[in-house]
Design an enzyme around this catalytic site. Sequence first.
Site, mmCIF file in Angstrom:
data_model
loop_
_atom_site.group_PDB
_atom_site.id
_atom_site.type_symbol
_atom_site.label_atom_id
_atom_site.label_comp_id
_atom_site.label_asym_id
_atom_site.label_seq_id
_atom_site.Cartn_x
_atom_site.Cartn_y
_atom_site.Cartn_z
ATOM 1 N N HIS A 179 33.179 45.394 30.162
ATOM 2 C CA HIS A 179 32.560 45.987 31.354
ATOM 3 C C HIS A 179 31.602 47.086 30.885
ATOM 4 O O HIS A 179 31.904 47.788 29.911
ATOM 5 C CB HIS A 179 33.613 46.689 32.240
ATOM 6 C CG HIS A 179 34.370 45.804 33.171
ATOM 7 N ND1 HIS A 179 35.723 45.984 33.429
ATOM 8 C CD2 HIS A 179 33.978 44.761 33.948
ATOM 9 C CE1 HIS A 179 36.118 45.083 34.314
ATOM 10 N NE2 HIS A 179 35.091 44.331 34.642
ATOM 11 N N CYS A 273 38.089 53.379 34.750
ATOM 12 C CA CYS A 273 38.563 52.135 35.383
ATOM 13 C C CYS A 273 39.476 52.421 36.572
ATOM 14 O O CYS A 273 39.537 51.636 37.510
ATOM 15 C CB CYS A 273 39.358 51.289 34.386
ATOM 16 S SG CYS A 273 38.429 50.724 32.976
HETATM 17 N N1 ARG Z 1 42.759 44.237 32.801
HETATM 18 C C1 ARG Z 1 41.587 44.564 33.559
HETATM 19 C C2 ARG Z 1 40.562 43.459 33.410
HETATM 20 O O1 ARG Z 1 40.403 42.964 32.328
HETATM 21 C C3 ARG Z 1 41.038 45.862 33.132
HETATM 22 C C4 ARG Z 1 39.901 46.343 33.993
HETATM 23 C C5 ARG Z 1 39.320 47.629 33.530
HETATM 24 N N2 ARG Z 1 38.408 48.138 34.454
HETATM 25 C C6 ARG Z 1 37.201 48.640 34.148
HETATM 26 N N3 ARG Z 1 36.518 49.210 35.085
HETATM 27 N N4 ARG Z 1 36.696 48.539 32.952
HETATM 28 O O2 ARG Z 1 39.914 43.078 34.355
#
Ligand code: ARG
Length: 280
Positions: A179, A273
């Site tokens: 991300h 996150c």
């Molecule tokens: N386990 C989640 C996923 O892979 C983690 C999300 C993390 N969120 C973020 N905004 N980077 O989707």
Amino acid sequence: MTVLPAMEPSTVERSALRRHFLMCRPEHFAVTYAINPWMDPAAGADAGRAVAQWEALRDAYLALGHEVSLIDPIEGLPDMVFAANGALVVGGRVYGAKFTHPERHAEGPAYAAWMRENGFSEVLEPQHTNEGEGDFLTLDHVILAGTGFRTHLAAHQEAQEFLGRPVVTLRLVDPRFYHLDTALFPLGGGNVAYYPGAFSPGSRAVLERLFPEAILAAEEDAAVLGLNAVCDGRNVVVNAEATGLIAALRSHGYEPVPVDLSELRKAGGGPKCCTLELRA
Ligand code: ARG
């Protein structure tokens, strides 16, 4: 090209703006599937420990004077704690999320419903796959948008059209930084901090052009999700292990607020996150 002298440690007084955040207590947190390289279902995770760390994060925001609203966690959605992925809210308009992986599909409508129930009347159910503020980071004049692993390019255009803000596409190339918010964060005042290695050569060039004064993070700080930080213009809530980045922030006049979110990192998440900003 002229070589400029190295910058002296900053004596700039940075000022904070009060923020309104949406968070989700990780009551049902677990690592039961693997949709990014941080996740190992065999190793699991401790929801009790995650809740304690998350509460310290929320308390840090409250101590800084920010407002925190809560969305109810839903059983069976272990990643719902990562509120940043639930939407993108700019100028009171809500661009909804449409998750990449089936394991998280139900979160999009859950966050959109919360928005409608809490006074947001302009909520767009998106046509295109996007993971909210995980891949869209809002600055004063531009929204930076990641693609490559989760959010589709077409969603960048959809968000721009709906929000009426220019959206600049950045291509992510390292699966650890799946991300945009794992590799870059806005500092306020139109500047950012980022880890260059997470981006394609072209996107790196774009970042250098847009942000010649950016704080560049080393791989070791990125590798503890140090770039998954939240800055209010002055204070930076950041993973405590990112010691090099913390020192750099301090020397640029920012006030680091270190937090321990090691349990949530087992799912690939950090402070940002867990935090969705509600921009009026
Ligand atoms: N386990 C989640 C996923 O892979 C983690 C999300 C993390 N969120 C973020 N905004 N980077 O989707």
